[in-house]
Motif scaffolding. Structure first.
Motif, PDB file in Angstrom:
ATOM      1  N   VAL A 290       0.870  -1.170   0.000  1.00 42.20           N
ATOM      2  CA  VAL A 290       0.000   0.000   0.000  1.00 42.20           C
ATOM      3  C   VAL A 290       0.909   1.223   0.000  1.00 42.20           C
ATOM      4  CG1 VAL A 290      -1.802   1.258   1.225  1.00 42.20           C
ATOM      5  CG2 VAL A 290      -1.800  -1.256   1.225  1.00 42.20           C
ATOM      6  N   VAL A 291       0.916   1.957  -1.112  1.00 40.18           N
ATOM      7  CA  VAL A 291       1.860   3.057  -1.312  1.00 40.18           C
ATOM      8  C   VAL A 291       1.149   4.388  -1.087  1.00 40.18           C
ATOM      9  CG1 VAL A 291       3.484   4.138  -2.912  1.00 40.18           C
ATOM     10  CG2 VAL A 291       3.055   1.662  -3.033  1.00 40.18           C
ATOM     11  N   ASP A 292       1.740   5.219  -0.251  1.00 39.52           N
ATOM     12  CA  ASP A 292       1.262   6.591  -0.065  1.00 39.52           C
ATOM     13  C   ASP A 292       1.706   7.393  -1.296  1.00 39.52           C
ATOM     14  OD1 ASP A 292       1.236   9.410   0.703  1.00 39.52           O
ATOM     15  OD2 ASP A 292       0.870   8.713   2.742  1.00 39.52           O
ATOM     16  N   VAL A 293       0.752   7.834  -2.118  1.00 43.07           N
ATOM     17  CA  VAL A 293       1.103   8.467  -3.381  1.00 43.07           C
ATOM     18  C   VAL A 293       1.634   9.888  -3.196  1.00 43.07           C
ATOM     19  CG1 VAL A 293      -0.539   7.067  -4.669  1.00 43.07           C
ATOM     20  CG2 VAL A 293      -1.263   9.271  -3.754  1.00 43.07           C
ATOM     21  N   ASP A 294       1.391  10.490  -2.040  1.00 43.49           N
ATOM     22  CA  ASP A 294       1.920  11.826  -1.770  1.00 43.49           C
ATOM     23  C   ASP A 294       3.345  11.762  -1.234  1.00 43.49           C
ATOM     24  OD1 ASP A 294      -0.427  13.226  -2.537  1.00 43.49           O
ATOM     25  OD2 ASP A 294      -1.348  12.684  -0.619  1.00 43.49           O
ATOM     26  N   GLU A 295       3.573  10.892  -0.263  1.00 39.76           N
ATOM     27  CA  GLU A 295       4.895  10.816   0.357  1.00 39.76           C
ATOM     28  C   GLU A 295       5.790   9.759  -0.280  1.00 39.76           C
ATOM     29  OE1 GLU A 295       5.115  11.006   4.586  1.00 39.76           O
ATOM     30  OE2 GLU A 295       3.135  11.916   4.783  1.00 39.76           O
ATOM     31  N   ARG A 296       5.211   8.913  -1.145  1.00 41.05           N
ATOM     32  CA  ARG A 296       5.964   7.880  -1.870  1.00 41.05           C
ATOM     33  C   ARG A 296       6.701   6.952  -0.917  1.00 41.05           C
ATOM     34  NH1 ARG A 296       6.203   8.334  -7.165  1.00 41.05           N
ATOM     35  NH2 ARG A 296       8.212   7.298  -7.375  1.00 41.05           N
ATOM     36  N   ILE A 297       5.997   6.563   0.152  1.00 41.58           N
ATOM     37  CA  ILE A 297       6.489   5.560   1.091  1.00 41.58           C
ATOM     38  C   ILE A 297       5.424   4.479   1.228  1.00 41.58           C
ATOM     39  CG2 ILE A 297       7.932   7.175   2.385  1.00 41.58           C
ATOM     40  CD1 ILE A 297       5.700   7.269   4.512  1.00 41.58           C
ATOM     41  N   LEU A 298       5.785   3.370   1.874  1.00 40.57           N
ATOM     42  CA  LEU A 298       4.843   2.277   2.077  1.00 40.57           C
ATOM     43  C   LEU A 298       4.082   2.477   3.382  1.00 40.57           C
ATOM     44  CD1 LEU A 298       6.984  -0.825   1.029  1.00 40.57           C
ATOM     45  CD2 LEU A 298       5.679   0.776  -0.390  1.00 40.57           C
ATOM     46  N   ARG A 299       2.774   2.380   3.312  1.00 40.61           N
ATOM     47  CA  ARG A 299       1.941   2.418   4.522  1.00 40.61           C
ATOM     48  C   ARG A 299       1.673   1.023   5.057  1.00 40.61           C
ATOM     49  NH1 ARG A 299       2.129   7.267   6.964  1.00 40.61           N
ATOM     50  NH2 ARG A 299       1.948   8.946   5.414  1.00 40.61           N
ATOM     51  N   GLY A 300       1.756   0.023   4.186  1.00 38.57           N
ATOM     52  CA  GLY A 300       1.522  -1.338   4.639  1.00 38.57           C
ATOM     53  C   GLY A 300       1.932  -2.342   3.586  1.00 38.57           C
ATOM     54  N   VAL A 301       2.215  -3.570   4.032  1.00 39.00           N
ATOM     55  CA  VAL A 301       2.587  -4.663   3.130  1.00 39.00           C
ATOM     56  C   VAL A 301       1.946  -5.940   3.659  1.00 39.00           C
ATOM     57  CG1 VAL A 301       4.463  -5.975   2.066  1.00 39.00           C
ATOM     58  CG2 VAL A 301       4.807  -3.552   2.626  1.00 39.00           C
ATOM     59  N   THR A 302       1.421  -6.754   2.760  1.00 42.93           N
ATOM     60  CA  THR A 302       0.844  -8.049   3.127  1.00 42.93           C
ATOM     61  C   THR A 302       1.370  -9.119   2.184  1.00 42.93           C
ATOM     62  OG1 THR A 302      -1.207  -7.035   3.952  1.00 42.93           O
ATOM     63  CG2 THR A 302      -1.296  -9.368   3.387  1.00 42.93           C
ATOM     64  N   PHE A 303       1.768 -10.256   2.750  1.00 43.70           N
ATOM     65  CA  PHE A 303       2.179 -11.419   1.974  1.00 43.70           C
ATOM     66  C   PHE A 303       1.327 -12.608   2.409  1.00 43.70           C
ATOM     67  CE2 PHE A 303       6.402  -9.213   2.626  1.00 43.70           C
ATOM     68  CZ  PHE A 303       6.547  -8.737   1.331  1.00 43.70           C
ATOM     69  N   VAL A 304       0.888 -13.410   1.466  1.00 36.15           N
ATOM     70  CA  VAL A 304       0.218 -14.673   1.771  1.00 36.15           C
ATOM     71  C   VAL A 304       0.817 -15.740   0.875  1.00 36.15           C
ATOM     72  CG1 VAL A 304      -1.965 -15.911   1.941  1.00 36.15           C
ATOM     73  CG2 VAL A 304      -1.915 -13.442   2.329  1.00 36.15           C
ATOM     74  N   GLY A 305       1.256 -16.840   1.485  1.00 35.15           N
ATOM     75  CA  GLY A 305       1.838 -17.931   0.726  1.00 35.15           C
ATOM     76  C   GLY A 305       2.781 -18.728   1.595  1.00 35.15           C
ATOM     77  N   PRO A 306       3.184 -19.911   1.166  1.00 29.56           N
ATOM     78  CA  PRO A 306       4.148 -20.703   1.925  1.00 29.56           C
ATOM     79  C   PRO A 306       5.457 -19.946   2.134  1.00 29.56           C
ATOM     80  CG  PRO A 306       3.071 -22.065   0.274  1.00 29.56           C
ATOM     81  CD  PRO A 306       2.649 -20.657   0.003  1.00 29.56           C
ATOM     82  N   GLY A 307       5.928 -19.939   3.364  1.00 26.27           N
ATOM     83  CA  GLY A 307       7.231 -19.351   3.671  1.00 26.27           C
ATOM     84  C   GLY A 307       7.267 -17.852   3.812  1.00 26.27           C
ATOM     85  N   VAL A 308       6.128 -17.158   3.722  1.00 28.35           N
ATOM     86  CA  VAL A 308       6.185 -15.696   3.700  1.00 28.35           C
ATOM     87  C   VAL A 308       6.408 -15.076   5.077  1.00 28.35           C
ATOM     88  CG1 VAL A 308       4.755 -15.556   1.639  1.00 28.35           C
ATOM     89  CG2 VAL A 308       3.664 -15.399   3.903  1.00 28.35           C
ATOM     90  N   GLY A 309       6.301 -15.886   6.137  1.00 26.14           N
ATOM     91  CA  GLY A 309       6.595 -15.342   7.462  1.00 26.14           C
ATOM     92  C   GLY A 309       8.003 -14.780   7.546  1.00 26.14           C
ATOM     93  N   GLU A 310       8.923 -15.376   6.805  1.00 24.92           N
ATOM     94  CA  GLU A 310      10.307 -14.911   6.832  1.00 24.92           C
ATOM     95  C   GLU A 310      10.522 -13.683   5.947  1.00 24.92           C
ATOM     96  OE1 GLU A 310      12.384 -15.933   8.950  1.00 24.92           O
ATOM     97  OE2 GLU A 310      11.237 -17.645   9.662  1.00 24.92           O
ATOM     98  N   LEU A 311       9.513 -13.298   5.181  1.00 26.78           N
ATOM     99  CA  LEU A 311       9.625 -12.092   4.361  1.00 26.78           C
ATOM    100  C   LEU A 311       9.236 -10.826   5.114  1.00 26.78           C
ATOM    101  CD1 LEU A 311       8.065 -12.985   0.881  1.00 26.78           C
ATOM    102  CD2 LEU A 311      10.455 -12.436   1.360  1.00 26.78           C
TER     103      LEU A 311
END
Length: 476
Positions: free
Chosen positions: A415-436
């Motif tokens: 989820v990218v803040d289009v004004d500040e060009r930083i990430l507000r959030g990230v989500t991963f779903v899949g095998p092994g993604v806990g380490e990401l």
């Protein structure tokens, strides 16, 4: 009840779970005399009835699922799990519910342990009633830190007490695998325990009042977990409430709002948590027993100059790792204030303010597939007033995902803040993604500009290459 003389300390910590231990560690490092009070086991909920035993139950489940996706290995792991061996390893992981090692650790940092029930008895005063009935009074020079955590919140249902329902404690410490298990709830405990017990041999029925699983994450997280649970043999009923329960000739009968009768051997309620503050003497300092304890960013309870609350009990983020983070900050703040040192400015990276609680809380759900997230979901970011753009990619576009085997299913979103060009959030779903998720946590907590993330080059072929796919999708 026998009463002894009072004993003075710089700091008293109520609760010897991971959060209380970390407060004690930091205040002892600051040279402050510290007492820790614990009514159960040193190591707390996480060590014996939550994080550690639940992950010990889940690890064989996930390992088998991973193996079954790999040609050349899948045929070797087609049989059922050895449930007795899984439970035995779980017992080893919890030290058979003995806390000797944790007690030795407290001794090693020089903190004094008081076993018994601790209660506030007015400002800067704690009474401890031990198992022997002896009451001790601890007077406090600088701080009392409440780290008593939460307990399972059960609904007010007819027949519930007679049924003897499972909560997370019973689910993680069970001595047997029931043939049939009803799981009420759709959050982390519900999905993880449904995953574990379905794989261990139970026929699992999940009853969810809402529209789907893992409602606090991006919608696709719950959808992918629900698909996998259903394929494994579990039944998931959404939009379903439980109106009453009973135990008839040893069988649990749950009646839904639609009038359906569902029979099971056990029923697990994973329907929320409540603060363990109902009997810690809050009324003696003008506070409401049983309430959450609101705090400032130094974890000091609002309106007090000596009372602190860390971990679940302050309702900021009900996660062990976040509570430990708060505890380290609180311990350092207590130490600085005790020495008369000014607190460093928190804007936003100072060591005396829990700023991550507001925008960079990470979590991993150890289902199959795993679900992990940090920061705000798309809906949360929009509700907070940020102008954002969601960027999604499927893990099927990532070469490293193929190494996990055939049929890898997963999705990533930033989820990218289009004004500040930083990430507000990230989500991963899949095998092994806990380490990401820690890479995402660094990006969100550090407010790393999206343009700079192009220069954090992921190694090939790993699933971390999903970052490159996300950035490419963002650039278009």
């Amino acid at each position: 009840m026998t009463e002894t003389e009072s004993i003075a300390y710089d700091v008293v910590v109520l609760g010897a779970g991971p959060v209380g231990e970390n407060v004690a560690d930091r205040t002892r490092a600051a040279g402050l005399s510290t007492a820790v009070v614990e009514s159960e086991l040193v190591g707390g909920e996480c060590s014996y009835w939550a994080c550690m035993p639940s992950k010990a139950l889940l690890r064989p489940v996930i390992a088998r699922a991973d193996a079954r996706r790999l040609p050349g290995l899948s045929q070797a792991v087609q049989g059922p799990l050895d449930a007795a061996a899984v439970l035995a390893r779980r017992d080893e992981y919890t030290s058979h519910w003995h806390d000797d090692g944790q007690v030795r650790w407290l001794d090693g940092i020089g903190a004094d342990l008081y076993r018994g029930h601790g209660r506030l008895a007015g400002p800067r005063t704690v009474t401890v009633t031990g198992p022997d009935g002896v009451s001790r009074t601890l007077t406090v020079r600088h701080a009392v830190a409440v780290c008593t955590g939460t307990g399972a919140r059960l609904p007010d249902l007819p027949g519930l007490a007679e049924v003897r329902p499972w909560t997370s404690r019973e689910a993680t410490s069970a001595e047997h695998v029931p043939g049939r298990l009803i799981v009420v709830g759709g959050g982390v405990v519900a999905t993880e325990m449904a995953t574990a017990y379905q794989a261990l041999g139970s026929q699992v029925t999940v009853l969810v009042r809402g529209k789907g699983l893992l409602a606090r994450m991006e919608p696709f997280a719950g959808e992918l977990v629900a698909e996998a649970l259903t394929e494994a043999g579990a039944e998931i009923r959404t939009g379903t409430s439980v109106e009453s329960v009973a135990r008839e000739n040893g069988t649990v009968v749950a009646v839904t709002g639609a009038g359906d009768r569902i029979e099971s051997d056990e029923i697990l309620f994973a329907t929320g948590r409540a603060p363990r503050t109902d009997d810690i003497g809050l009324e003696t300092v003008g506070m409401e027993p049983g309430s959450w304890l609101p705090v400032d960013d130094t974890l000091r309870v609002e309106g007090s100059d000596w009372l602190y609350a860390c971990g679940d009990v302050n309702h900021r983020a009900l996660l062990t790792h976040q509570g430990k983070y708060q505890a380290r900050i609180a311990g350092d703040a207590i130490g600085a204030r005790a020495k008369g040192e000014p607190l460093q400015e928190p804007a936003p990276w100072g060591p005396h303010a829990a700023t991550a609680d507001h925008h960079a809380v990470p979590q991993v759900v150890f289902t199959d597939p795993e679900a992990s997230a940090v920061g705000l979901s798309l809906a949360e970011a929009e509700q907070a007033g940020h102008r954002v753009r969601a960027v999604d990619v499927e893990f099927s576009s990532v070469a490293g995902a193929g190494l996990y085997g055939e049929g890898y299913r997963g999705r990533a979103r930033m989820v990218v803040d289009v004004d500040e060009r930083i990430l507000r959030g990230v989500t991963f779903v899949g095998p092994g993604v806990g380490e990401l998720i820690h890479s995402a946590t660094v990006a969100v907590a550090g407010q790393v500009p999206v343009d700079r993330l192009w220069h954090a080059v992921p190694s090939y072929p790993t699933i971390s290459e999903v970052w490159l796919r996300l950035l490419e999708a963002y650039r278009g």
